[in-house]
Design a protein around this motif. Structure first.
Motif, PDB file in Angstrom:
ATOM      1  N   ARG A   1      -5.395  -1.872 -12.403  1.00  0.00           N
ATOM      2  CA  ARG A   1      -6.369  -0.843 -12.792  1.00  0.00           C
ATOM      3  C   ARG A   1      -6.007   0.501 -12.171  1.00  0.00           C
ATOM      4  O   ARG A   1      -6.142   1.553 -12.818  1.00  0.00           O
ATOM      5  CB  ARG A   1      -7.775  -1.259 -12.370  1.00  0.00           C
ATOM      6  CG  ARG A   1      -8.405  -2.327 -13.272  1.00  0.00           C
ATOM      7  CD  ARG A   1      -9.901  -2.443 -13.024  1.00  0.00           C
ATOM      8  NE  ARG A   1     -10.189  -2.896 -11.671  1.00  0.00           N
ATOM      9  CZ  ARG A   1     -10.375  -4.166 -11.336  1.00  0.00           C
ATOM     10  NH1 ARG A   1     -10.277  -5.118 -12.254  1.00  0.00           N
ATOM     11  NH2 ARG A   1     -10.647  -4.504 -10.090  1.00  0.00           N
ATOM     12  N   SER A   2      -5.548   0.480 -10.935  1.00  0.00           N
ATOM     13  CA  SER A   2      -5.164   1.717 -10.269  1.00  0.00           C
ATOM     14  C   SER A   2      -3.992   2.392 -10.986  1.00  0.00           C
ATOM     15  O   SER A   2      -3.968   3.618 -11.158  1.00  0.00           O
ATOM     16  CB  SER A   2      -4.796   1.427  -8.808  1.00  0.00           C
ATOM     17  OG  SER A   2      -4.381   2.605  -8.147  1.00  0.00           O
TER      18      SER A   2
ATOM     19  N   GLY B   1      -1.738  -7.943  -9.566  1.00  0.00           N
ATOM     20  CA  GLY B   1      -3.126  -8.079  -9.159  1.00  0.00           C
ATOM     21  C   GLY B   1      -4.026  -7.110  -9.923  1.00  0.00           C
ATOM     22  O   GLY B   1      -3.650  -5.963 -10.185  1.00  0.00           O
ATOM     23  N   ARG B   2      -5.219  -7.559 -10.282  1.00  0.00           N
ATOM     24  CA  ARG B   2      -6.095  -6.769 -11.154  1.00  0.00           C
ATOM     25  C   ARG B   2      -6.417  -5.394 -10.574  1.00  0.00           C
ATOM     26  O   ARG B   2      -6.414  -4.390 -11.287  1.00  0.00           O
ATOM     27  CB  ARG B   2      -7.388  -7.532 -11.415  1.00  0.00           C
ATOM     28  CG  ARG B   2      -7.230  -8.759 -12.298  1.00  0.00           C
ATOM     29  CD  ARG B   2      -8.584  -9.386 -12.581  1.00  0.00           C
ATOM     30  NE  ARG B   2      -8.466 -10.611 -13.362  1.00  0.00           N
ATOM     31  CZ  ARG B   2      -8.405 -10.652 -14.690  1.00  0.00           C
ATOM     32  NH1 ARG B   2      -8.406  -9.516 -15.372  1.00  0.00           N
ATOM     33  NH2 ARG B   2      -8.328 -11.816 -15.325  1.00  0.00           N
ATOM     34  N   ARG B   3      -6.708  -5.345  -9.292  1.00  0.00           N
ATOM     35  CA  ARG B   3      -7.105  -4.069  -8.698  1.00  0.00           C
ATOM     36  C   ARG B   3      -5.966  -3.057  -8.762  1.00  0.00           C
ATOM     37  O   ARG B   3      -6.177  -1.893  -9.128  1.00  0.00           O
ATOM     38  CB  ARG B   3      -7.541  -4.279  -7.249  1.00  0.00           C
ATOM     39  CG  ARG B   3      -8.019  -3.009  -6.552  1.00  0.00           C
ATOM     40  CD  ARG B   3      -8.547  -3.302  -5.165  1.00  0.00           C
ATOM     41  NE  ARG B   3      -9.717  -4.169  -5.225  1.00  0.00           N
ATOM     42  CZ  ARG B   3     -10.365  -4.604  -4.150  1.00  0.00           C
ATOM     43  NH1 ARG B   3      -9.953  -4.248  -2.942  1.00  0.00           N
ATOM     44  NH2 ARG B   3     -11.414  -5.384  -4.277  1.00  0.00           N
ATOM     45  N   GLN B   4      -4.745  -3.509  -8.455  1.00  0.00           N
ATOM     46  CA  GLN B   4      -3.609  -2.592  -8.526  1.00  0.00           C
ATOM     47  C   GLN B   4      -3.300  -2.208  -9.964  1.00  0.00           C
ATOM     48  O   GLN B   4      -2.921  -1.068 -10.243  1.00  0.00           O
ATOM     49  CB  GLN B   4      -2.387  -3.219  -7.854  1.00  0.00           C
ATOM     50  CG  GLN B   4      -2.495  -3.283  -6.344  1.00  0.00           C
ATOM     51  CD  GLN B   4      -1.159  -3.539  -5.686  1.00  0.00           C
ATOM     52  OE1 GLN B   4      -0.173  -3.866  -6.349  1.00  0.00           O
ATOM     53  NE2 GLN B   4      -1.110  -3.400  -4.373  1.00  0.00           N
TER      54      GLN B   4
ATOM     55  N   THR C   1      -0.992  -6.495 -17.539  1.00  0.00           N
ATOM     56  CA  THR C   1      -1.976  -7.362 -18.188  1.00  0.00           C
ATOM     57  C   THR C   1      -1.236  -8.359 -19.058  1.00  0.00           C
ATOM     58  O   THR C   1      -0.087  -8.116 -19.451  1.00  0.00           O
ATOM     59  CB  THR C   1      -2.963  -6.537 -19.038  1.00  0.00           C
ATOM     60  OG1 THR C   1      -3.971  -7.405 -19.560  1.00  0.00           O
ATOM     61  CG2 THR C   1      -2.261  -5.841 -20.187  1.00  0.00           C
TER      62      THR C   1
ATOM     63  N   ASP D   1       0.826  -1.213   0.000  1.00  0.00           N
ATOM     64  CA  ASP D   1       0.000   0.000   0.000  1.00  0.00           C
ATOM     65  C   ASP D   1       0.858   1.261   0.000  1.00  0.00           C
ATOM     66  O   ASP D   1       0.549   2.242  -0.694  1.00  0.00           O
ATOM     67  CB  ASP D   1      -0.928  -0.001   1.214  1.00  0.00           C
ATOM     68  CG  ASP D   1      -1.999  -1.077   1.131  1.00  0.00           C
ATOM     69  OD1 ASP D   1      -2.267  -1.555   0.004  1.00  0.00           O
ATOM     70  OD2 ASP D   1      -2.558  -1.450   2.184  1.00  0.00           O
TER      71      ASP D   1
ATOM     72  N   ASP E   1      -5.181   3.885 -14.278  1.00  0.00           N
ATOM     73  CA  ASP E   1      -5.895   5.135 -14.011  1.00  0.00           C
ATOM     74  C   ASP E   1      -4.903   6.276 -13.773  1.00  0.00           C
ATOM     75  O   ASP E   1      -5.120   7.409 -14.226  1.00  0.00           O
ATOM     76  CB  ASP E   1      -6.809   4.983 -12.797  1.00  0.00           C
ATOM     77  CG  ASP E   1      -8.022   4.101 -13.070  1.00  0.00           C
ATOM     78  OD1 ASP E   1      -8.330   3.868 -14.256  1.00  0.00           O
ATOM     79  OD2 ASP E   1      -8.649   3.632 -12.097  1.00  0.00           O
TER      80      ASP E   1
END
Length: 511
Positions: A380-381, A375-378, A360, A333, A384
């Motif tokens: 995407r972050s 990891g997918r969430r990171q 990806t 984090d 962004d």
């Protein structure tokens, strides 16, 4: 326990989804059956019954294509022979490439300076934007391409001309050079796996044998890494970025040897930068952190930012956690917050980001599991954050052991470039050439004699499927040119900020 072969194959130990299995199963099944049959029958004999003048030229590949040069490789073997791994014994002979601007007028030629079985011919003084036709020959025999039909790819050109024939001629069109003046060049590389002894050991698939070095020869990871350092310098690299899996398992002696080899390029933290991958983490929480000791001076985070004459380099630790290495990559984090803050502060600054795990994984021959990517969430972050940072133009990753260029709609100005492993086929690095108005990415195989021999031997990983995955399905996956305003970068990356050369290198996070 982590296996010695990193993603994508070791990551199969993380269960893929049913649809991923179905998508790849039809392609993989024939090779798996052949490999199983070979394992059951123990076909390890070397055959020598052959005509002394017989020769076959195979595995033709257009590896490198720039605006003014092309590098073409192939192998000559003795038909009817078997080295015990289903591969022809080498036929040492001459090699040449004849080429021209019309398929019926191949009026130019380039030849090697000595006989070999592992051919590597470089065409020079080509014209940008010109279509060329060529044929590679050894002792009058035309070389045939590495087949990439499983992924609908083309190993030998930028179009399908000549693919219906046996031996060509094939064709390619040279790109335009990056706009503006040349500023600096950076070698992008990853996955040295120093300490590894067998390439291609696959978790869950014991019938597919790995490939080991010939007895009596130096360890292949060291051969390939030394050759990479030498070739990168010869090709004009001013900097080198090593994106993780420097070692096979984080052993102190392996990371120390890796550091000695990389020091042949220059000083760590000034001439080259390294980040760690999942294989570089200590195996046990109470074990010493050898990567930190060798590359970070024993202290500080394993992520960093450096300003090199207007070009910002950001290195990420994409496995900042405990685990066995087969699960998805992850930034802590604190690191993720730090990274996003750096991009927000100076979103317009020309920036290269590198880390081990890709954001990806698209169009893979093999089933894609979560262990092959961040990891997918990171992910995407990060995408962004890129969308709001127009200065970021390249994200370099390893881990998948393949050449793949990806553009995503969330941040179309950022090239996501996966670079194949340095340690085995195709073996090499990508050279990033930065100009004031854009940049080029070109893949180079390491060309020393020992590197060529091991590259050919190790192409048999995954039961012979490895070229379909690792080389890149198209020439554009390993060679591309992109326009981008990089006029704020100083030539050769100088002058650099004081933090660049400070020891312990990139151990202290700095913007």
């Amino acid at each position: 326990m982590r296996c010695c072969f990193s993603a994508p194959l070791a990551a199969m130990s993380a269960l893929p989804s049913p649809c991923e299995v179905l998508r790849s199963g039809a392609l993989l099944a024939p090779t798996l059956l052949r490999a199983a049959a070979g394992a059951l029958h123990g076909s390890t004999r070397k055959s020598h019954a052959h005509h002394p003048d017989a020769l076959t030229a195979v595995h033709l590949e257009l590896v490198t294509l720039t605006e003014d040069r092309a590098i073409i490789t192939w192998y000559t073997g003795v038909p009817g022979t078997n080295d015990g791994l289903g591969h022809m014994l080498p036929a040492v002979t001459e090699g040449e490439v004849v080429y021209g601007t019309h398929p019926s007028r191949l009026d130019r030629s380039a030849a090697e300076d000595r006989p070999t079985a592992h051919h590597h011919v470089e065409l020079t003084d080509l014209e940008p934007g010109q279509t060329y036709y060529y044929q590679a020959r050894s002792r009058g025999t035309a070389a045939t391409p590495t087949p990439l039909h499983l992924i609908r790819g083309n190993a030998v050109g930028t179009n399908r001309y000549g693919l219906g024939s046996s031996g060509g001629p094939y064709s390619f069109t040279t790109p335009q050079p990056p706009p503006g003046r040349h500023l600096l060049s950076i070698a992008l590389c990853n996955d040295f796996h120093i300490g590894e002894t067998t390439a291609g050991l696959m978790a869950g698939l014991p019938l597919l044998r790995g490939v080991a070095q010939e007895p009596g020869l130096a360890p292949y990871p060291e051969i390939m890494t030394r050759a990479l350092v030498e070739e990168a310098r010869r090709r004009g690299a001013d900097l080198l970025l090593a994106a993780g899996d420097i070692s096979a398992g984080g052993a102190p002696r392996d990371l120390a040897e890796a550091k000695r080899i990389l020091d042949g390029f220059g000083s760590h933290g000034q001439d080259y930068f390294a980040v760690r991958g999942n294989h570089d983490r200590p195996r046990h929480r109470d074990a010493g952190d050898a990567f930190r000791a060798e590359f970070l001076g024993g202290t500080g985070p394993a992520y960093f930012a450096r300003d090199l004459g207007g070009l910002r380099i950001i290195g990420l630790d994409t496995y900042e956690k405990d685990g066995n290495g087969a699960d998805a990559g992850g930034l802590g984090d604190e690191q993720l917050s730090w990274f996003r803050a750096r991009l927000k502060e100076r979103g317009d600054q020309p920036t290269v980001v590198f880390g081990h795990h890709p954001l990806t994984v698209r169009d893979s021959l093999f089933p894609v599991s979560g262990g092959q990517r961040l990891g997918r969430r990171q992910a995407r972050s990060i995408l962004d954050a890129y969308a709001s940072a127009p200065g970021v133009f390249l994200h370099h990753a390893g881990h998948t052991h393949r050449n793949k260029r990806t553009l995503l709609p969330q941040a179309p100005h950022v090239t996501l470039q996966e670079v194949s492993a340095a340690k085995d086929y195709p073996g090499g690095f990508s050279l990033l050439r930065i100009h004031s108005g854009g940049y080029a990415l070109n893949h180079y195989k390491t060309s020393s004699a020992q590197a060529r021999e091991w590259g050919e031997r190790s192409r048999r990983v995954a039961g012979g499927l490895w070229p379909h995955h690792a080389l890149g399905r198209s020439v554009a996956d390993r060679n591309s040119m992109t326009a981008h305003d990089l006029s704020g970068v100083s030539p050769r990356g100088l002058p650099a900020t004081a933090s660049v050369g400070a020891r312990p290198g990139p151990g202290t996070a700095a913007s």
